[in-house]
Design a protein around this motif. Sequence first.
Motif, PDB file in Angstrom:
ATOM      1  N   SER A  46       0.815  -1.214   0.000  1.00  0.00           N
ATOM      2  CA  SER A  46       0.000   0.000   0.000  1.00  0.00           C
ATOM      3  C   SER A  46       0.851   1.267   0.000  1.00  0.00           C
ATOM      4  N   VAL A  47       2.039   1.205   0.610  1.00  0.00           N
ATOM      5  CA  VAL A  47       2.908   2.392   0.651  1.00  0.00           C
ATOM      6  C   VAL A  47       3.959   2.359  -0.452  1.00  0.00           C
ATOM      7  N   GLY A  48       3.883   1.346  -1.335  1.00  0.00           N
ATOM      8  CA  GLY A  48       4.776   1.330  -2.491  1.00  0.00           C
ATOM      9  C   GLY A  48       6.135   0.704  -2.243  1.00  0.00           C
ATOM     10  N   TYR A  49       6.278  -0.085  -1.172  1.00  0.00           N
ATOM     11  CA  TYR A  49       7.567  -0.723  -0.870  1.00  0.00           C
ATOM     12  C   TYR A  49       7.720  -1.956  -1.757  1.00  0.00           C
ATOM     13  N   ASP A  50       8.746  -1.986  -2.588  1.00  0.00           N
ATOM     14  CA  ASP A  50       8.885  -3.028  -3.600  1.00  0.00           C
ATOM     15  C   ASP A  50      10.167  -3.836  -3.446  1.00  0.00           C
ATOM     16  N   ASP A  51      10.885  -3.686  -2.337  1.00  0.00           N
ATOM     17  CA  ASP A  51      12.142  -4.402  -2.150  1.00  0.00           C
ATOM     18  C   ASP A  51      11.905  -5.713  -1.403  1.00  0.00           C
ATOM     19  N   PRO A  52      12.727  -6.741  -1.655  1.00  0.00           N
ATOM     20  CA  PRO A  52      12.603  -7.970  -0.857  1.00  0.00           C
ATOM     21  C   PRO A  52      13.005  -7.708   0.583  1.00  0.00           C
ATOM     22  N   ASP A  53      12.480  -8.475   1.507  1.00  0.00           N
ATOM     23  CA  ASP A  53      12.810  -8.320   2.920  1.00  0.00           C
ATOM     24  C   ASP A  53      13.165  -9.688   3.484  1.00  0.00           C
ATOM     25  N   ALA A  54      14.403  -9.829   3.940  1.00  0.00           N
ATOM     26  CA  ALA A  54      14.894 -11.117   4.430  1.00  0.00           C
ATOM     27  C   ALA A  54      14.131 -11.588   5.651  1.00  0.00           C
ATOM     28  N   ASN A  55      13.723 -10.661   6.519  1.00  0.00           N
ATOM     29  CA  ASN A  55      12.983 -11.047   7.718  1.00  0.00           C
ATOM     30  C   ASN A  55      11.597 -11.594   7.381  1.00  0.00           C
ATOM     31  N   LEU A  56      10.930 -10.958   6.422  1.00  0.00           N
ATOM     32  CA  LEU A  56       9.618 -11.446   6.007  1.00  0.00           C
ATOM     33  C   LEU A  56       9.751 -12.817   5.351  1.00  0.00           C
ATOM     34  N   ASP A  57      10.786 -13.001   4.529  1.00  0.00           N
ATOM     35  CA  ASP A  57      11.015 -14.308   3.901  1.00  0.00           C
ATOM     36  C   ASP A  57      11.269 -15.380   4.959  1.00  0.00           C
ATOM     37  N   LYS A  58      11.963 -15.003   6.035  1.00  0.00           N
ATOM     38  CA  LYS A  58      12.243 -15.941   7.120  1.00  0.00           C
ATOM     39  C   LYS A  58      10.949 -16.402   7.791  1.00  0.00           C
ATOM     40  N   ILE A  59      10.029 -15.474   8.018  1.00  0.00           N
ATOM     41  CA  ILE A  59       8.741 -15.818   8.627  1.00  0.00           C
ATOM     42  C   ILE A  59       7.922 -16.691   7.682  1.00  0.00           C
ATOM     43  N   ILE A  60       7.934 -16.345   6.407  1.00  0.00           N
ATOM     44  CA  ILE A  60       7.201 -17.122   5.404  1.00  0.00           C
ATOM     45  C   ILE A  60       7.704 -18.562   5.375  1.00  0.00           C
ATOM     46  N   ASP A  61       9.017 -18.741   5.388  1.00  0.00           N
ATOM     47  CA  ASP A  61       9.593 -20.087   5.373  1.00  0.00           C
ATOM     48  C   ASP A  61       9.227 -20.852   6.649  1.00  0.00           C
ATOM     49  N   PHE A  62       9.278 -20.175   7.785  1.00  0.00           N
ATOM     50  CA  PHE A  62       8.965 -20.816   9.064  1.00  0.00           C
ATOM     51  C   PHE A  62       7.513 -21.298   9.094  1.00  0.00           C
ATOM     52  N   ALA A  63       6.608 -20.456   8.603  1.00  0.00           N
ATOM     53  CA  ALA A  63       5.181 -20.787   8.641  1.00  0.00           C
ATOM     54  C   ALA A  63       4.777 -21.749   7.531  1.00  0.00           C
TER      55      ALA A  63
END
Length: 437
Positions: free
Chosen positions: A400-417
Amino acid sequence: MNKEGVLLRVLNRLKIEQAMEVIQEKFPGWTPEKKPKKKADIQEKFLALAEVIREDEIEDFVQMAVMKKNVGLPAYTYKVLNTDFLDGLTSQEIEQNYFKSDFRFNGIYTFSTEAEYTTGKLELKVRLKEFDSSWRTGANDVNSLSAVYLSNVTLDIQQKVLTINSGNHQVQEEIVFFLKSVFKWPLQTYRVREITNQIYPLGSVSYKTAVLLDLIHHRLMQKGINSTFKEIKFDIGSKRKDGIRDVAIGGRALLSSQLACEYITMGSNIVYFKVEMQLDGYNFSTKVYLKGQDTDILKIVIVDTDNEAIKRKAMKIIQNEYIDMCATGISNMQETTKLLESIKDRFVNKDQLITRAIKDSALKSIEVIASVLYQLDDQDERVVEALSEFIDSNRTILDSVGYDDPDANLDKIIDFAGVRKEAVVDEEDYQETEGEE
């Protein structure tokens, strides 16, 4: 027959969740000691099915296991140039003409069809069997059966419109090829094409994207279907490895997503979208995929409702507008250009201070959760469900705010879940290869 060999091949074709359902059907009450991460974790138990499946059951079992079910109500739409092939035939003759049983076709398939004719409508029930090897090699048997697809095909004789209810693009292409070459039906694809005098007012915006926005905001709204975008996939080319960026909108107005406004303004093509819809007081969702070599064919899928009457009514409305859209393009140029101007203004005039504060806050929250994952149990369904909701909501905020970069922390949570990241445009086309890590 080597039953274990057949079972191993079936296991390789299934998702891990499907394989567990098959085991539980044959071994009631069975549950794994811990949640399996890959199919190797349940392979021994799956092969134990050989002990309970009789020789005369194996073909039925393989067909059941490899049956590919449609998700929701999917539809591809074709124009029938003429219905001369039905002229002079009685209902009984029509039904006899279009009955086939395990008709060998195109190397690795067999088709079975049953027809039902009523005034103004011809319906075919199609069973398509796919084999790993060509039947010419003599391997057309249960040992090489790799998939079974069921599809309904409906010919509206008065409107000369053919509907194929198939969720897999390759399968529906094989059905069309079969109808053309074996039954000699004159079919033509409805394609989204540019209308020359409508291109200039759109500026940098992709025509394909503009005509789809017009479909949702004007055409369908006039027919009583109110819609709100849930997510959109854009083809953004070389900016990403696979060229596709999935933008989460979260069921809010399109203008709420800075990232969606950016991609639309910069001329990116929409290749998929999901919208929440309401018709006659009923809520449901619709997925629209752009398919084909030129991504100009619509696959429409209605999901999130069990109301068959609403699904059929909504599908009829959407198909009719799709057909007219292919012929006449944008229905309301004035309102479409006004919407596109609002989208451009949202992109150009974003409040940098506010968006930066929201972005930083979301990224910090993600970082905090990622730092404590080691204390959480990835086998606890409540933990996984909470993390999945956290992922969805924060993806929506960042988009929604236009952030288009990958985020290692978010990827870590995605992998964990264990949340599957969108890697392909249409999951039903790739379902046979999923599940194995």
